[in-house]
Design an enzyme around this catalytic site. Structure first.
Site, PDB file in Angstrom:
ATOM      1  CG  HIS A   1      -6.123  -5.264   2.470  1.00 27.00           C
ATOM      2  ND1 HIS A   1      -5.930  -5.871   3.020  1.00 27.00           N
ATOM      3  CD2 HIS A   1      -7.327  -5.301   2.253  1.00 27.00           C
ATOM      4  CE1 HIS A   1      -6.787  -6.842   3.873  1.00 27.00           C
ATOM      5  NE2 HIS A   1      -8.043  -6.214   3.661  1.00 27.00           N
TER       6      HIS A   1
ATOM      7  CG  HIS B   1      -2.206  -0.679   1.373  1.00 25.05           C
ATOM      8  ND1 HIS B   1      -2.516  -1.095   0.608  1.00 25.05           N
ATOM      9  CD2 HIS B   1      -2.559  -1.847   2.466  1.00 25.05           C
ATOM     10  CE1 HIS B   1      -3.452  -2.205   1.076  1.00 25.05           C
ATOM     11  NE2 HIS B   1      -3.486  -3.066   1.620  1.00 25.05           N
TER      12      HIS B   1
ATOM     13  CG  ASP C   1      -4.709  -9.996   3.425  1.00 28.77           C
ATOM     14  OD1 ASP C   1      -4.790 -10.559   2.448  1.00 28.77           O
ATOM     15  OD2 ASP C   1      -4.422  -8.834   4.194  1.00 28.77           O
TER      16      ASP C   1
ATOM     17  CG  ASP D   1      -2.517  -8.133   0.766  1.00 28.61           C
ATOM     18  OD1 ASP D   1      -2.552  -8.465   2.047  1.00 28.61           O
ATOM     19  OD2 ASP D   1      -3.429  -7.311   1.090  1.00 28.61           O
TER      20      ASP D   1
END
Ligand SMILES: [Zn+2]
Length: 373
Positions: free
Chosen positions: A182, A143, A268, A180
């Site tokens: 996200h 991120h 995740d 991931d």
């Protein structure tokens, strides 16, 4: 030759403090502090399972160095480095930029060690010292933006290692596969106009960051077509993820023909994760890793590097991670995933029609990835 493996004890000591999950605690405002979701356990327990299973015995340990200013400046601006360094000297540390990326005193050095872990793994692969590599690093990176940290990330580990691969090892075309749960918004932003980097992100639709990672985000200018997002509906499980790999990721890689594949390996999307609503199990992580290994063998002499990202179930991430590392190493330990028997059979694990519809749209875009010249 062997599979390279990066770990450093300080990764477990990165201090995210107390928090109401991921929001800073504030008792009088009704936010009772608790452990931050981005806690050491999922990472340290994976490392310990790699050891206890015996898998570590067949790996080549790679010791990370702290990423230097010169390396970090390949992605980040100097103001970000200076702000992290200054807050890292404070008695209680600071935050890397967005209010969701805390670190304790000395956190700058640990974050540099995390980026350095991705660099160490990538360099070992490119120098032919290992067949492939897994960097079990913390804090995560995908991120982080050039000017600030974000979403628990301080420095953009994979992007920094990619730029080092270019600068130091002459790598041209490279691909980042980010599974991931996200959106890999930082990686996307860093390479958005880069025709030589294919950035693929498979993530839960419109979760974090909000309003990010849509199908229509496809790169800009010379980089048009080299960003590929697969925003899966919440509830997607093993069937959906394997379909994405078969119909989107592998075809896109085969068109693009990278010289190096880097995997932003978050766990995740696992079914027990507190920070997402997907249903993946170790069974699919093992199969997905095998598909990428086969693709790397065909396209780029097997050059593939995995760098750890998110994953917040301290009991389940270790078994998902072990499946990936065993697959990279071409071995299977005597430790079986004790959860798989139950979790693989949950209703909804098979590909659902509304998931297939999104995957079909992404597959069409994969057909527009610029082919190798
Ligand atoms: Zn994540």
């Amino acid at each position: 030759m062997a599979t390279g493996y990066v770990w450093h004890e300080l990764y477990g000591w990165h201090d995210t403090g107390t928090s109401a999950g991921f929001v800073y605690g504030n008792g009088p405002a009704g936010l009772q502090p608790a452990l931050h979701y981005e806690s050491p356990d999922s990472k340290t327990r994976l490392h310990e399972l790699v050891a206890v299973s015996g898998v570590a015995d067949g790996l080549m340990a790679l010791r990370p160095e702290r990423a230097t200013d010169e390396e970090l400046l390949l992605v980040h601006d100097r103001a970000h480095l200076e702000r992290v360094a200054a807050e890292s000297r404070l008695p209680k540390g600071g935050d890397a930029g967005d209010g969701f990326s805390p670190f304790g005193q000395g956190g700058d050095e640990i974050a540099r060690l995390s980026a350095g872990g991705a660099i160490a793994a990538t360099s070992a692969v490119l120098e032919g010292r290992v067949d492939n590599a897994y960097a079990l690093v913390r804090p995560p990176g995908h991120h982080a933006l050039p000017h600030m940290g974000m979403g628990f990330c301080i420095f953009a580990n994979v992007a920094v290692a990619a730029r080092v691969a270019r600068a130091r090892h002459g790598v041209g075309r490279l691909a980042v596969v980010d599974w991931d749960v996200h959106h890999g918004n930082g990686t996307q932003a860093i390479f958005y106009d880069d025709p030589d980097t294919l950035a693929i992100s498979i993530h839960q639709d419109n979760w974090f960051p909000p309003d990010s990672g849509h199908l229509r985000e496809r790169g800009i200018g010379a980089g048009e077509g080299t960003t590929l997002n697969v925003p899966l509906p919440p509830g997607s499980g093993n069937g959906a993820y394997l379909a994405v790999m078969e119909q989107v990721v592998v075809p896109a890689l085969e068109r693009f023909r990278p010289e190096l594949i880097m995997v932003a390996c978050g766990f995740d999307a696992n079914v027990l994760d507190p920070l997402a609503r997907m249903m993946v199990t170790s069974t699919a992580y093992r199969a997905m890793t095998g598909m990428l290994l086969d693709t790397a063998a065909t396209l780029c002499d097997g050059r593939i590097v995995f760098s750890h990202e998110g994953g917040y179930s301290e009991v389940y991430v270790p078994f998902c991670g072990l499946a990936v590392i065993e697959t990279l190493a071409g071995s299977k330990s005597s430790v079986d995933d004790p959860f798989a028997g139950l979790l693989d059979g949950i209703g909804g694990q098979a590909l659902q029609p509304h998931q297939a519809a999104v995957i079909a749209e992404a597959a069409a875009l994969a057909g527009d990835v610029p082919p190798a010249r």
